[in-house]
Design an enzyme around this catalytic site. Structure first.
Site, PDB file in Angstrom:
ATOM      1  CG  ASP A 183      -1.781   1.340   1.208  1.00 33.76           C
ATOM      2  OD1 ASP A 183      -2.425   1.489   0.147  1.00 33.76           O
ATOM      3  OD2 ASP A 183      -1.975   1.810   2.308  1.00 33.76           O
ATOM      4  CB  SER A 184       0.220   4.677  -0.961  1.00 34.70           C
ATOM      5  OG  SER A 184      -1.102   4.871   0.018  1.00 34.70           O
ATOM      6  CB  CYS A 202      -2.965   0.773  -2.788  1.00 37.93           C
ATOM      7  SG  CYS A 202      -3.024   2.247  -3.145  1.00 37.93           S
ATOM      8  CD  GLU A 239      -0.422   7.044   5.624  1.00 42.13           C
ATOM      9  OE1 GLU A 239       0.775   7.024   6.066  1.00 42.13           O
ATOM     10  OE2 GLU A 239      -1.133   5.794   5.307  1.00 42.13           O
ATOM     11  CB  CYS A 284      -9.513   4.649  -0.058  1.00 44.54           C
ATOM     12  SG  CYS A 284      -8.199   5.039   0.804  1.00 44.54           S
ATOM     13  CG  HIS A 303      -5.420   5.201   4.200  1.00 46.73           C
ATOM     14  ND1 HIS A 303      -4.843   4.542   2.907  1.00 46.73           N
ATOM     15  CD2 HIS A 303      -4.517   5.577   4.939  1.00 46.73           C
ATOM     16  CE1 HIS A 303      -3.748   4.745   3.037  1.00 46.73           C
ATOM     17  NE2 HIS A 303      -3.381   5.352   4.068  1.00 46.73           N
TER      18      HIS A 303
HETATM   19  N1  DGL Z   1      -5.061   3.089   0.628  1.00 45.08           N
HETATM   20  C1  DGL Z   1      -4.773   3.747  -0.555  1.00 45.08           C
HETATM   21  C2  DGL Z   1      -6.177   3.391  -1.723  1.00 45.08           C
HETATM   22  O1  DGL Z   1      -6.710   2.375  -1.287  1.00 45.08           O
HETATM   23  C3  DGL Z   1      -4.691   5.196  -0.346  1.00 45.08           C
HETATM   24  C4  DGL Z   1      -4.003   5.816  -1.567  1.00 45.08           C
HETATM   25  C5  DGL Z   1      -3.216   7.099  -1.199  1.00 45.08           C
HETATM   26  O2  DGL Z   1      -2.319   6.933  -0.713  1.00 45.08           O
HETATM   27  O3  DGL Z   1      -3.980   8.292  -1.664  1.00 45.08           O
HETATM   28  O4  DGL Z   1      -6.610   3.986  -2.285  1.00 45.08           O
END
Ligand code: DGL
Length: 270
Positions: free
Chosen positions: A7-8, A70, A162, A194, A196
């Site tokens: 993931d990011s 992600c 974050e 997403c 998150h």
């Molecule tokens: N968890 C990522 C997603 O599912 C977040 C993306 C981001 O870094 O903006 O899209």
């Protein structure tokens, strides 16, 4: 060999927790690209390059199968990666398709032609890059007919999570849900698109109201991976505890992860 989860940043941990619960004998290596988060405000080419770099790092850990936990990477980069970049002996899977299969009441991997489904009005909450890609609508159109999708780009929510500012994240969720409801007053289903957002699932549910069915990815992705590993046992690793890597500050990332996941989680530098 372990299964890689990318993931990011921290969001993919919501998916990892469900994977570990459902598949306790499979070792996972998690990589969060915290140095470059958020992806959701970046251009598709940049997301492609960052995602390829993350996946290569997980391949170097022996993870021949990598899950992009992600949506932004799955939406903006996965198709191009699969078509032009992933070698035959390796696999990269995303989180979009399992979610759409669940929404359209399909068996995992059922690629039969699109058909009418029960749900007609769907609200999609996702990052700006995911919304802009229209990947959700494209994958849905392969499987279902006559579904109206209203997408809400949820600017700022990933940044707030974050940074650990959950009060700001909650306020933003309320305002994004209100904006969506002005355009689609009565969605039957809402997709938290997403990884998150499951950290704020109760906030989404409260803002949406009890009549809206909320689709959140972690359990759906875990069920679909279990099915995939049953069909591809050669991709299943053996034994060993999960490891957590980050491109960011391991101490700060570990603290946030421990708070979010409510269990001690320590990160190593990627
Ligand atoms: N968890 C990522 C997603 O599912 C977040 C993306 C981001 O870094 O903006 O899209």
């Amino acid at each position: 060999m372990a299964v890689g989860v990318f993931d990011s940043g921290l969001g993919g941990l919501t998916v990892l927790a469900a994977l570990e619960k459902r598949l306790p004998d499979v070792p996972f290596v998690y990589l969060g690209d915290n140095a470059n988060t958020p992806y959701g405000v970046r251009e598709a080419d940049e997301i492609f390059a960052l995602t390829c770099a993350g996946v290569e790092r997980l391949w170097a850990e022996g993870c021949d199968l990598v899950i992009l936990a992600c949506n932004t990477a799955s939406a903006a980069a996965l198709r191009r990666m699969q078509e032009t970049w992933v070698p035959r002996e390796r696999r990269v899977l995303g989180v979009f398709v399992p979610l759409i299969e669940a929404l359209t009441e399909r068996q995992w991997g059922d690629n039969s032609p699109p058909r009418e489904v029960a749900v007609k009005h769907v609200a999609l909450f996702a990052t700006p890059a995911t919304v802009q890609s229209r990947a959700f609508q494209r994958e849905l159109a392969f499987r279902a007919i006559g579904v109206d999708v209203e997408a809400q780009p949820c600017g700022g929510v990933v940044d707030a999570i974050e940074e650990g500012d959950m009060l700001l994240a909650e306020a933003l969720v309320h305002s994004h849900v209100a904006a969506l409801k002005r355009r689609m007053p009565r969605p039957e289903a809402a997709v938290l698109g997403c990884t998150h957002y499951p950290l704020l699932e109760p906030v989404f549910r409260a803002a949406l109201g009890p009549e809206v069915a909320v689709y959140s990815q972690p359990e759906i992705v875990a069920a679909s991976l279990e099915d995939y590993l049953n069909r591809h046992p050669e991709m299943r690793g053996e034994g060993g505890a999960s490891r957590y890597l980050t491109t960011g500050d391991p101490i700060a990332t570990g603290h946030r992860a421990t708070t979010f996941m409510r269990r001690a989680t320590s990160f190593e530098p990627a």
